[in-house]
Design a protein around this motif. Structure first.
Motif, PDB file in Angstrom:
ATOM      1  N   UNK A  25     -68.365 -25.628  11.578  1.00 11.96           N
ATOM      2  CA  UNK A  25     -68.088 -26.620  12.411  1.00 11.96           C
ATOM      3  C   UNK A  25     -69.024 -26.447  13.626  1.00 11.96           C
ATOM      4  N   UNK A  26     -68.952 -25.330  14.009  1.00 10.71           N
ATOM      5  CA  UNK A  26     -69.872 -25.061  15.410  1.00 10.71           C
ATOM      6  C   UNK A  26     -71.241 -25.543  15.209  1.00 10.71           C
ATOM      7  N   UNK A  27     -71.829 -25.098  14.109  1.00  9.98           N
ATOM      8  CA  UNK A  27     -73.079 -25.482  13.865  1.00  9.98           C
ATOM      9  C   UNK A  27     -73.375 -27.000  13.665  1.00  9.98           C
ATOM     10  N   UNK A  28     -72.507 -27.663  12.987  1.00  9.30           N
ATOM     11  CA  UNK A  28     -72.411 -28.809  12.902  1.00  9.30           C
ATOM     12  C   UNK A  28     -72.285 -29.803  14.122  1.00  9.30           C
ATOM     13  N   UNK A  29     -71.607 -29.339  14.933  1.00  4.20           N
ATOM     14  CA  UNK A  29     -71.393 -29.993  16.267  1.00  4.20           C
ATOM     15  C   UNK A  29     -72.619 -29.867  17.292  1.00  4.20           C
ATOM     16  N   UNK A  30     -73.209 -28.791  17.230  1.00  4.73           N
ATOM     17  CA  UNK A  30     -74.458 -28.466  17.829  1.00  4.73           C
ATOM     18  C   UNK A  30     -75.692 -29.106  17.388  1.00  4.73           C
ATOM     19  N   UNK A  31     -75.614 -29.477  16.211  1.00  2.04           N
ATOM     20  CA  UNK A  31     -76.642 -30.267  15.267  1.00  2.04           C
ATOM     21  C   UNK A  31     -76.515 -31.842  15.997  1.00  2.04           C
ATOM     22  N   UNK A  32     -75.370 -31.988  16.383  1.00  2.00           N
ATOM     23  CA  UNK A  32     -75.268 -33.622  16.586  1.00  2.00           C
ATOM     24  C   UNK A  32     -74.954 -33.650  18.249  1.00  2.00           C
ATOM     25  N   UNK A  33     -75.436 -32.654  18.879  1.00  2.00           N
ATOM     26  CA  UNK A  33     -75.578 -32.606  20.203  1.00  2.00           C
ATOM     27  C   UNK A  33     -74.124 -32.653  20.853  1.00  2.00           C
ATOM     28  N   UNK A  34     -73.114 -31.831  20.302  1.00  2.00           N
ATOM     29  CA  UNK A  34     -72.032 -31.589  20.959  1.00  2.00           C
ATOM     30  C   UNK A  34     -71.727 -30.203  21.287  1.00  2.00           C
ATOM     31  N   UNK A  35     -71.675 -29.785  22.379  1.00  2.00           N
ATOM     32  CA  UNK A  35     -71.622 -28.237  22.595  1.00  2.00           C
ATOM     33  C   UNK A  35     -70.068 -27.876  22.667  1.00  2.00           C
ATOM     34  N   UNK A  36     -69.443 -27.479  21.528  1.00  2.00           N
ATOM     35  CA  UNK A  36     -68.186 -26.951  21.844  1.00  2.00           C
ATOM     36  C   UNK A  36     -68.292 -25.550  22.250  1.00  2.00           C
ATOM     37  N   UNK A  37     -67.147 -25.154  22.744  1.00  2.00           N
ATOM     38  CA  UNK A  37     -67.151 -23.837  23.681  1.00  2.00           C
ATOM     39  C   UNK A  37     -67.463 -22.702  22.495  1.00  2.00           C
ATOM     40  N   UNK A  38     -68.378 -21.816  23.122  1.00  2.00           N
ATOM     41  CA  UNK A  38     -68.890 -20.687  22.498  1.00  2.00           C
ATOM     42  C   UNK A  38     -69.455 -19.627  23.325  1.00  2.00           C
ATOM     43  N   UNK A  39     -69.523 -18.489  22.736  1.00  2.00           N
ATOM     44  CA  UNK A  39     -70.274 -17.266  23.666  1.00  2.00           C
ATOM     45  C   UNK A  39     -70.733 -16.569  22.769  1.00  2.00           C
ATOM     46  N   UNK A  40     -70.279 -15.741  21.818  1.00  2.00           N
ATOM     47  CA  UNK A  40     -70.824 -14.782  20.913  1.00  2.00           C
ATOM     48  C   UNK A  40     -71.284 -15.614  19.687  1.00  2.00           C
ATOM     49  N   UNK A  41     -70.640 -16.567  18.939  1.00  2.00           N
ATOM     50  CA  UNK A  41     -70.782 -17.110  17.840  1.00  2.00           C
ATOM     51  C   UNK A  41     -70.766 -16.240  16.603  1.00  2.00           C
ATOM     52  N   UNK A  42     -70.198 -15.152  16.646  1.00  2.00           N
ATOM     53  CA  UNK A  42     -69.696 -14.071  15.788  1.00  2.00           C
ATOM     54  C   UNK A  42     -68.419 -13.713  15.449  1.00  2.00           C
ATOM     55  N   UNK A  43     -67.454 -14.561  15.854  1.00  2.00           N
ATOM     56  CA  UNK A  43     -66.109 -14.325  15.570  1.00  2.00           C
ATOM     57  C   UNK A  43     -65.576 -12.810  16.151  1.00  2.00           C
ATOM     58  N   UNK A  44     -66.003 -12.734  17.529  1.00  2.00           N
ATOM     59  CA  UNK A  44     -65.655 -11.709  18.053  1.00  2.00           C
ATOM     60  C   UNK A  44     -65.152 -11.980  19.422  1.00  2.00           C
ATOM     61  N   UNK A  45     -65.553 -12.999  20.248  1.00  2.00           N
ATOM     62  CA  UNK A  45     -64.935 -13.282  21.624  1.00  2.00           C
ATOM     63  C   UNK A  45     -63.838 -14.137  21.501  1.00  2.00           C
ATOM     64  N   UNK A  46     -63.596 -15.239  20.664  1.00  2.00           N
ATOM     65  CA  UNK A  46     -62.513 -16.204  20.592  1.00  2.00           C
ATOM     66  C   UNK A  46     -63.011 -17.208  21.250  1.00  2.00           C
ATOM     67  N   UNK A  47     -63.768 -17.634  22.185  1.00  2.00           N
ATOM     68  CA  UNK A  47     -63.980 -18.560  22.975  1.00  2.00           C
ATOM     69  C   UNK A  47     -63.999 -20.029  22.360  1.00  2.00           C
ATOM     70  N   UNK A  48     -64.339 -20.022  21.095  1.00  2.00           N
ATOM     71  CA  UNK A  48     -64.632 -21.283  20.399  1.00  2.00           C
ATOM     72  C   UNK A  48     -63.039 -21.504  19.751  1.00  2.00           C
ATOM     73  N   UNK A  49     -62.026 -20.855  19.956  1.00  2.00           N
ATOM     74  CA  UNK A  49     -60.649 -21.044  19.256  1.00  2.00           C
ATOM     75  C   UNK A  49     -60.216 -22.621  19.432  1.00  2.00           C
ATOM     76  N   UNK A  50     -60.019 -23.163  18.641  1.00  2.00           N
ATOM     77  CA  UNK A  50     -59.467 -24.467  18.452  1.00  2.00           C
ATOM     78  C   UNK A  50     -58.132 -24.550  17.366  1.00  2.00           C
ATOM     79  N   UNK A  51     -57.674 -25.640  17.238  1.00  2.00           N
ATOM     80  CA  UNK A  51     -56.651 -25.769  16.232  1.00  2.00           C
ATOM     81  C   UNK A  51     -56.807 -27.013  15.036  1.00  2.00           C
TER      82      UNK A  51
END
Length: 340
Positions: A25-51
């Motif tokens: 999902x994060x890659x798809x959003x970035x591809x369509x110019x929506x910058x979802x919250x992220x930091x590490x993008x490796x499943x380490x920081x939890x910044x991209x957490x959604x529901x």
């Protein structure tokens, strides 16, 4: 074949993106110019957490427990950097839509002052080349000179100030702690941000703030904003530390108590040998009236064991807060989340 993903942002805006089979999902959003919250993008920081509200998906197993616990996964919380949809999905994104339309800002900062609190923490302020726009509670990544690495710290100052302050835990042998020991006013560092989904929402009910150690920092920013707004709803803070000397900036909390008529705070020390009047953990000083029969918004910032203990305490008490926002941190990472 693609899946339709509805992104429901906190401010009520909904955006739809197409997600390819096998695409995160994060890659798809970035591809369509929506910058979802992220930091590490490796499943380490939890910044991209959604529901994920509806739909099927796969999270894989390439993330760590501190970023997404088993309980959180059971509540359909997801890391968008790991989530691969298997059907159309609706995802609740815990930030305003405006925060996702541009990338994180980079700005220059120079050390203005460093105040040492024994061996517990350092209060560091920086002069900035521009006043950063952030939500009270958010953090930035600060580059450690000559290391090529960054460390994440929450603002303790209010948004819009050209002097930004941080309360940084002293870690013996730590990368940032070591640099701060030799840093001098005027030394330059790069900052990137703001980041994180842990921030003060619109106040609609009483607030309960739970701080562990230097997890006090984001609450100082929040309290400054609440004081400026002259918030009239009850605000309660429990500030817990391990040792007596870890209890810092209490005089700042006392000043807030004078500015905010309905603000009260309690401090406690876990060390059994403490001479402090309140011994124990934050869960032992959480009076029933603070929980207001669940009609309360809870904000928690502290290490992972504290976050887990508070979550378990709520379960044991049979109390479900109206909202529960938390940030759990280790010396090198910050993870944010929300729970109902």
């Amino acid at each position: 074949m693609t899946y339709s993903i509805a992104l429901n942002f906190e401010d009520g805006v909904t955006r739809f993106i197409d997600c390819k089979v096998g695409e995160k999902v994060l890659d798809a959003a970035f591809r369509q110019r929506i910058n979802l919250p992220m930091d590490c993008s490796d499943g380490v920081c939890g910044t991209c957490k959604c529901r994920c509200e509806t739909g099927a998906y796969d999270l894989g197993d390439d993330y760590i427990e501190d970023a997404l616990s088993e309980d959180e996964a059971g509540e359909r919380q997801v890391l968008t950097c790991q989530m691969v949809p298997q059907s159309d999905c609706v995802i609740a994104v815990p930030v305003p839509s405006g925060a996702c339309k541009t990338g994180t800002a980079q700005f220059a900062a120079t050390v203005a002052s460093i105040t040492r609190h024994a061996d517990a923490a350092l209060e560091v302020s920086f002069e900035l080349d521009q006043a950063p726009v952030f939500l009270p509670g958010q953090y930035v990544n600060i580059g450690v000179p000559d290391s090529g690495q960054t460390r994440s710290y929450s603002f303790s100052s209010k948004p819009g100030d050209k002097r930004a302050s941080f309360l940084i835990k002293h870690v013996p042998g730590g990368l940032m702690s070591g640099w701060l020991e030799r840093a001098r006013p005027g030394d330059a560092v790069p900052m990137t941000g703001p980041l994180g989904s842990f921030y003060l929402r619109e106040v609609a009910r009483p607030l309960l703030l739970l701080a562990g150690g230097t997890g006090l920092a984001p609450f100082l920013s929040m309290l400054e904003v609440l004081a400026e707004r002259v918030e009239t709803r009850p605000v309660r803070l429990i500030y817990g530390v391990t040792r007596d000397q870890d209890l810092v900036m209490v005089e700042v909390l006392e000043a807030f108590a004078k500015r905010l008529p309905n603000f009260r705070f309690v401090t406690c020390v876990a060390d059994p040998q403490t001479a402090h009047p309140q011994q124990g953990y934050v869960t032992q000083h959480m009076a029933a009236d603070m929980l207001n029969d669940g009609d309360v918004d809870v904000y928690l910032c502290g290490p992972p064991p504290m976050v887990d203990a508070v979550r378990q305490h709520f379960k044991n008490q049979g109390v479900t807060p109206a909202s529960f926002h938390y940030e759990k941190f280790t010396p090198n990472a910050i993870a944010t989340g929300d729970a109902a």
